[in-house]
Design an enzyme around this catalytic site. Sequence first.
Site, PDB file in Angstrom:
ATOM      1  N   HIS A 127      77.024  12.392  35.486  1.00 17.10           N
ATOM      2  CA  HIS A 127      75.894  11.480  35.287  1.00 17.10           C
ATOM      3  C   HIS A 127      74.610  12.014  35.909  1.00 17.10           C
ATOM      4  CE1 HIS A 127      78.963   7.893  35.039  1.00 17.10           C
ATOM      5  NE2 HIS A 127      79.034   8.707  34.001  1.00 17.10           N
ATOM      6  N   ASP A 157      76.011   6.219  42.365  1.00 18.54           N
ATOM      7  CA  ASP A 157      76.585   5.871  41.075  1.00 18.54           C
ATOM      8  C   ASP A 157      77.666   4.814  41.309  1.00 18.54           C
ATOM      9  OD1 ASP A 157      78.569   6.181  38.752  1.00 18.54           O
ATOM     10  OD2 ASP A 157      76.972   7.540  38.132  1.00 18.54           O
TER      11      ASP A 157
END
Length: 348
Positions: free
Chosen positions: A20, A119
């Site tokens: 990500h 995250d």
Amino acid sequence: MTTTASSMDRHVAVLGFPTHTATLLKLLRRLASAAPTTIFSFFNTPKANSSISSAQSPHGIHNLRVYDVADGVPEDLVLSANPLARIELFLKATPGNFRDAMEVAEKDIGRKISCLVSDVFLWFTADMAEEMGVPWVAIRTAALYSLSVHIYTDAIREAVGVAGQVQDQTLDFIPGLSAIKVEDLPEGMVFGDIESPFACMLHKMGLMLPRATIVATNSFEELEPTIVTNDLKSKLQKVLTVGPFDLSSPPPLILDASGCLPWLDNKKEASVAYVSFGSIATPPPNEIVALAEALEATGIPFLWSLREHAMNNLPKGFLEDDRSWKSSFVGTPASGLSTCLSCSVYYS
């Protein structure tokens, strides 16, 4: 511009998930620009950080530092083509790898970390923030809607059971999810290997998110079903929709290694279907076949970002179809085409 500890009033640590990186960096660039007297330390694996131009001042951001964390992959290990293999080794190395790197960052910068941003996958940040006595901001790099199934994992397992067979039952007991069937849930929730590292990570994420000071998502509130948003707001301390990151950040330089952009330039606006499943998830063979057949049946041009090993599951002769542009590059073109004017349908 040279950044020193004396010129910074806060030190924020940002813990990234390897796949990500690009998405989280878009938000981080906004934060660093909006808070010039706060220094941000970004932590991720060497492979993930290699996409950032300079460890000392990535993308010209003077108050952002980048630090590598151990990825857990032994030097002599030859990894399989399965992307989950690398992720599972990374998960085994956490949270110790992040703790070590954060100690280095505090010494380098000369200022203690006053906030943890991570995250949402990195559920252990809840415990780290509590130990350090600092707030935890959890970032969801996708939409808010899909978090519901993870918040309700235990309730789902209690209601439908945990079994090897997919059950044709809807999630009508969860606000806003009455149209979702059990068979549509991610593998590892009620069927498949529920003890796999990835499945355990998602389960713990759902359990830990209520402890986050803020949960921020890559979406905007008007896009999310009101019933789902209100339900999650009742279960989480604070929910912010701060996306889409792609539209709120300066456009990145698109490296077109696949050569698909000239093909797209010749297409009319909103005339192409774009398909991508990210850099971890790959649909099972039967779903790839079904999707390929559906794309052929529509007769419209499409661009499908698909891993090379998954192409073996495509129907015979599919790659010879001159209506489509096939690419084995995941993330490129995927990361550069999310706002493409030629694309009218996004399937992910």
